[in-house]
Design an enzyme around this catalytic site. Structure first.
Site, short mmCIF file in Angstrom:
data_model
loop_
_atom_site.label_atom_id
_atom_site.label_comp_id
_atom_site.label_asym_id
_atom_site.label_seq_id
_atom_site.Cartn_x
_atom_site.Cartn_y
_atom_site.Cartn_z
N GLU A 1 71.09 81.54 27.12
CA GLU A 1 69.74 81.09 27.53
C GLU A 1 68.83 80.94 26.31
O GLU A 1 67.66 81.31 26.34
CB GLU A 1 69.11 82.11 28.52
CG GLU A 1 69.99 82.40 29.72
CD GLU A 1 69.36 83.36 30.74
OE1 GLU A 1 68.13 83.58 30.69
OE2 GLU A 1 70.11 83.88 31.58
N ASN B 1 75.84 89.34 31.86
CA ASN B 1 74.82 88.63 31.07
C ASN B 1 73.59 89.53 30.92
O ASN B 1 73.21 90.24 31.86
CB ASN B 1 74.45 87.35 31.83
CG ASN B 1 73.65 86.34 31.04
OD1 ASN B 1 74.04 85.97 29.93
ND2 ASN B 1 72.54 85.87 31.61
N HIS C 1 66.76 85.03 24.31
CA HIS C 1 65.36 84.61 24.37
C HIS C 1 64.68 85.24 23.17
O HIS C 1 64.30 86.41 23.19
CB HIS C 1 64.70 85.07 25.68
CG HIS C 1 65.27 84.39 26.89
ND1 HIS C 1 65.15 83.03 27.09
CD2 HIS C 1 65.96 84.87 27.95
CE1 HIS C 1 65.74 82.70 28.24
NE2 HIS C 1 66.24 83.80 28.78
N ASP D 1 66.28 80.33 23.57
CA ASP D 1 65.04 79.68 23.17
C ASP D 1 64.40 80.56 22.09
O ASP D 1 64.72 81.74 21.98
CB ASP D 1 64.08 79.37 24.33
CG ASP D 1 63.85 80.51 25.30
OD1 ASP D 1 64.00 81.69 24.91
OD2 ASP D 1 63.48 80.22 26.46
N GLU E 1 71.50 91.38 33.80
CA GLU E 1 70.40 92.31 33.44
C GLU E 1 70.50 93.66 34.14
O GLU E 1 69.56 94.11 34.79
CB GLU E 1 69.04 91.64 33.74
CG GLU E 1 68.87 90.34 32.95
CD GLU E 1 67.53 89.65 33.21
OE1 GLU E 1 66.73 90.15 34.01
OE2 GLU E 1 67.30 88.59 32.61
#
Ligand SMILES: *[C@@H]1O[C@H](CO)[C@@H](O)[C@H](O)[C@H]1NC(C)=O
Length: 332
Positions: A252, A189, A225, A254, A148
């Protein structure tokens, strides 16, 4: 039929059920993975979690216990108990591990935020990476070395790392990482790389500069996400990330649902998970997908996005959701 009866005897129930990871591998990918922490493996839901993690997931990411504030809360005071518990479970169950994460502005202890010398910060980054990666050398398949680094508008985040070292903090981190475990795959990432815009443009440009400077980097992770109904851009952006020449991974995943959660929205979630899974299958450089947890009961979404819910593949009671079958369908 001695051989086959012996073989059957050796198969645990989990292996007989083992599906998503096995199917992902049959498609030529490395893994279908999830995130968990030590408390999942020791808490009241441990039997469900171990059964599901054993059955469906071939790679494990520490959800929180490898982050800087967890492993080096004070300078030189390393705490590996929770991280070790996950590594030991994954290793003894023959799972890959993704290491998450080494250099990140968040979940970073105050003593690092307070550093005001570039040379001291360089040493602190190098020591942290050497110690953490060195401990697990050869046992963690891929690391999110930096996490990030960008704002949504594509400028670098104003972290202590960027303020003192500029973009060079990324070079320092990757070089230290290659040195600490030469065989590990090294990733950058980030999130919100699922649609076009200045953030993914900045990521692609940065990767180009890193590669032209000879910085050792192997992959780019897109966290994914996502929000229900907003997954249509995933494949084309994944393709753009792969166009950098690096491996790509969905790290990650979702897909959160704005409350109230309805049957219709859960059907939509089937189709959204199917779309994202197909996106990885359709991009040759996509090595794998990790979802960010097992059960909706334990998802970070509940506390971080209170008006959203139900982002994962199992419900609060560890029943497979439509979303699970969306992944399964894409893999069949
Ligand atoms: C980019 O976004 C950050 C965070 O919101 C902000 O501080 C910065 O001023 C923005 N930069 C530009 C050039 O818009």
């Amino acid at each position: 039929m001695k051989f086959s009866s012996t073989l059957l005897f050796m198969l645990t129930p989990a292996m007989v059920m083992g599906l998503l990871d096995q199917k992902m591998k049959a498609k030529g990918k490395r893994y279908f993975g999830t995130a968990l922490d030590a408390w999942h493996l020791s808490g009241s839901d441990q039997s469900n979690i171990k059964m599901i993690a054993g059955a469906d997931f071939g790679a494990i990411t520490h959800e929180n216990s490898l982050k800087w504030d967890a492993v080096q809360p004070q300078q030189g005071n390393y705490q590996f108990g929770n991280a070790d518990a996950v590594v030991n479970w994954a290793t003894s169950n023959n799972r890959l591990l993704r290491g998450h994460t080494l250099v990140w502005h968040s979940q970073l202890p105050q003593w690092v935020h307070n550093i005001n010398s570039a040379s001291q910060l360089t040493q602190v980054i190098q020591n942290h990476i050497n110690t953490v990666m060195g401990r697990y050398r050869g046992r963690i398949y891929a690391w999110d070395v930096v996490n990030e680094v960008f704002e949504e508008n594509g400028t670098f985040r104003n972290s202590v790392f960027y303020r003192l070292l500029g973009e060079n903090f990324i070079d320092i981190a990757f070089r230290a990482a290659r040195n600490a475990d030469p065989n590990a795959k090294l990733y950058i990432n980030d999130y919100n790389l699922d649609g076009p815009g200045p953030k993914i443009d900045a990521m692609i440009a940065l990767i180009g500069r890193l590669r032209s400077r000879g910085v050792p980097i192997d992959g780019v992770g897109t966290q994914a996400h996502l929000i229900l109904g907003q997954v249509g851009g995933v494949q084309s952006q994944l393709q753009r990330l792969a166009g950098t020449g690096l491996d790509v991974a969905i790290t990650e995943l979702d897909i959160r649902i704005q409350t109230p959660v309805t049957a219709q929205k859960l059907d939509q979630q089937y189709s959204d998970y199917q779309t994202v899974t197909r996106a990885c299958l359709n991009v040759p450089r996509c090595v794998g997908i990790s979802v960010w947890g097992i059960s909706d009961k334990h998802s970070w979404v509940d506390s971080t996005f209170p008006s959203y819910d139900a982002p994962l593949l199992w419900d609060d009671w560890f029943n497979r959701k439509n979303a699970y079958w969306g992944v399964d369908n894409a893999l069949n």
